[in-house]
Design an enzyme around this catalytic site. Structure first.
Site, PDB file in Angstrom:
ATOM      1  N   TYR A   7      52.723 104.785  17.439  1.00 13.78           N
ATOM      2  CA  TYR A   7      51.320 104.765  17.834  1.00 13.78           C
ATOM      3  C   TYR A   7      50.463 105.295  16.692  1.00 13.78           C
ATOM      4  O   TYR A   7      50.419 106.492  16.441  1.00 13.78           O
ATOM      5  CB  TYR A   7      51.066 105.581  19.098  1.00 13.78           C
ATOM      6  CG  TYR A   7      49.617 105.478  19.548  1.00 13.78           C
ATOM      7  CD1 TYR A   7      49.026 104.227  19.720  1.00 13.78           C
ATOM      8  CD2 TYR A   7      48.842 106.611  19.779  1.00 13.78           C
ATOM      9  CE1 TYR A   7      47.706 104.105  20.124  1.00 13.78           C
ATOM     10  CE2 TYR A   7      47.524 106.499  20.180  1.00 13.78           C
ATOM     11  CZ  TYR A   7      46.959 105.246  20.352  1.00 13.78           C
ATOM     12  OH  TYR A   7      45.642 105.131  20.743  1.00 13.78           O
TER      13      TYR A   7
ATOM     14  N   TYR B 137      46.425  95.169  21.184  1.00 11.28           N
ATOM     15  CA  TYR B 137      46.408  96.627  21.297  1.00 11.28           C
ATOM     16  C   TYR B 137      46.975  97.072  22.635  1.00 11.28           C
ATOM     17  O   TYR B 137      46.583  96.572  23.693  1.00 11.28           O
ATOM     18  CB  TYR B 137      44.983  97.144  21.123  1.00 11.28           C
ATOM     19  CG  TYR B 137      44.914  98.647  21.071  1.00 11.28           C
ATOM     20  CD1 TYR B 137      45.154  99.325  19.884  1.00 11.28           C
ATOM     21  CD2 TYR B 137      44.632  99.396  22.208  1.00 11.28           C
ATOM     22  CE1 TYR B 137      45.110 100.711  19.825  1.00 11.28           C
ATOM     23  CE2 TYR B 137      44.588 100.773  22.158  1.00 11.28           C
ATOM     24  CZ  TYR B 137      44.817 101.425  20.971  1.00 11.28           C
ATOM     25  OH  TYR B 137      44.782 102.798  20.921  1.00 11.28           O
TER      26      TYR B 137
END
Length: 385
Positions: free
Chosen positions: A340, A290
């Site tokens: 994103y 991440y």
């Protein structure tokens, strides 16, 4: 449920996504339906077979709207996971647990976002009075996630001697991956060190390119038992191990109230993840970590055991996370350069790598770590062939 009862019992058998853009005309419900229908088509599964759903607490579309619009049958399991960027591995893992236990047979996990809509940007609002957990950080000027991660990175630089040139390797490597990914938002925009170093600051020492994209789109996954997966269209990607984690004295993204600010929730997740797994860090061929902010990649590399404390900056600078490196990381471009969507695209890239169909294919990839946000309560998955 013992680790043995979970291990390799379920598989990701379908992936789907919408197109990605800075702003899309479709609603979040429409985007979700497009991605889920594509994932079901990829798996060769009829919508009526779906009986489990997993999503984020931040998802604006309720499960019943998804089920009704796509023609699902009776649902037997549905769950939501909190903490934004920390949620995707938990959402997948919980649906896998339900299937492994026999509660459900076919699960769908999705994330749909419209960051192009200013009303969807949760950090843009101003509260007249702070009386929740934010009272421990916002009065000190830490008003955005970028501020909180920047504070950690400054401490990391002070303790271990890392520089902005070291940190740049995360953004530069992921941009290079994105340049070869036809679906990436940054596919046509190259990035060099001089451009990185001269970019405007967002929260010192984090510049523009250390921050994730603002983008619209949706991604969906289809999960079944490993047994059922053998008869489906795609090569199944087994979910080998799963854990969530939250560290002691954690305060959402200000994970530095304990004695060691770098011993984050990822450390708690990692210990439990590797305990369950037949694989260890040296066995992992590729990782999807991440990356809403580039320092999170460095912190995660250390917490998941790919290098020692204070060594991640040099690890990245050595080329280890790039093509042909020891551990290629975020091979689609990640949140910094592909799209994103709170890290859901990291799972689809992991699936593509293990299917052998990725744009930046790691030769012979048979195992992948997927992690969610290092600085929030989080989760992780070990996927394998």
């Amino acid at each position: 449920m013992s680790a043995g009862a979970f291990k390799d019992r379920t598989a990701i058998v379908g992936i789907g996504q919408t197109r990605f853009a800075k702003s899309l005309p479709e609603t979040e419900l429409q985007l979700a339906c497009i991605a889920i229908r594509a994932a079901l088509g990829d798996a060769g599964i009829n919508p009526e077979e779906v009986d489990a759903l997993g999503c984020f607490t931040q998802e604006t579309t309720p499960e019943f709207e998804i089920a009704r619009n796509l023609g699902f049958g009776e649902l037997h399991f549905f769950s939501q996971v909190a903490h934004g960027g920390g949620a995707i591995c938990g959402a997948v893992g919980q649906v896998c647990s339900a299937i492994a236990l026999g509660i459900a047979k076919v699960g769908v996990v999705w994330r749909s976002r419209k960051r192009g809509d200013p009303s969807k940007r949760q950090w843009a609002g101003v509260q007249p009075r702070i009386d929740d957990h934010w009272k421990w950080s916002r009065p000190h000027g830490l008003s955005r996630p970028a501020d909180e991660v920047a504070m950690l990175m400054r401490r990391y630089m002070h303790e271990f001697g890392a520089t902005r040139e070291d940190l740049a390797n995360v953004a530069l490597t992921q941009r290079a991956y994105a340049n070869a990914n036809p679906d990436a938002l940054m596919r046509e925009k190259t990035l060099g060190l001089d451009t990185y170093l001269n970019a405007r600051m967002i929260a010192e020492p984090l510049c523009l390119f250390d921050n994730c994209l603002e983008s619209d789109g949706a991604v969906a996954l289809v999960i079944t038992s490993a047994e059922y997966a053998r008869d489906l269209k795609q090569k199944p990607v087994l979910v080998h191990a799963f854990s969530q984690g939250m560290n002691r004295e954690h305060q959402l993204m200000t994970d530095y109230h304990g004695p060691d600010p770098f011993h984050s929730s990822s450390a708690a997740t990692a210990r439990n993840l590797w305990r369950q797994s037949d694989l260890s860090p040296p066995d992992i061929d590729v990782a999807q970590i991440y990356d809403a902010f580039s320092p999170l990649v460095l912190f995660s590399l250390e917490n998941y055991g790919f290098c020692g404390r204070g060594e991640a900056a040099a690890f990245a600078a050595s080329g280890a996370i790039g093509p042909g490196g020891q551990l290629p990381v975020n091979t689609s471009g990640g949140s910094l350069s592909e799209v994103y969507l709170h890290g859901v695209n990291l799972v689809t890239e992991a699936v593509r790598q293990l299917r052998g169909t990725a744009a930046n294919q790691v030769p012979g990839a048979e195992s992948c770590l997927v992690s969610s946000c290092d600085s929030t309560p989080n989760g992780a998955l070990v996927l394998r062939n």
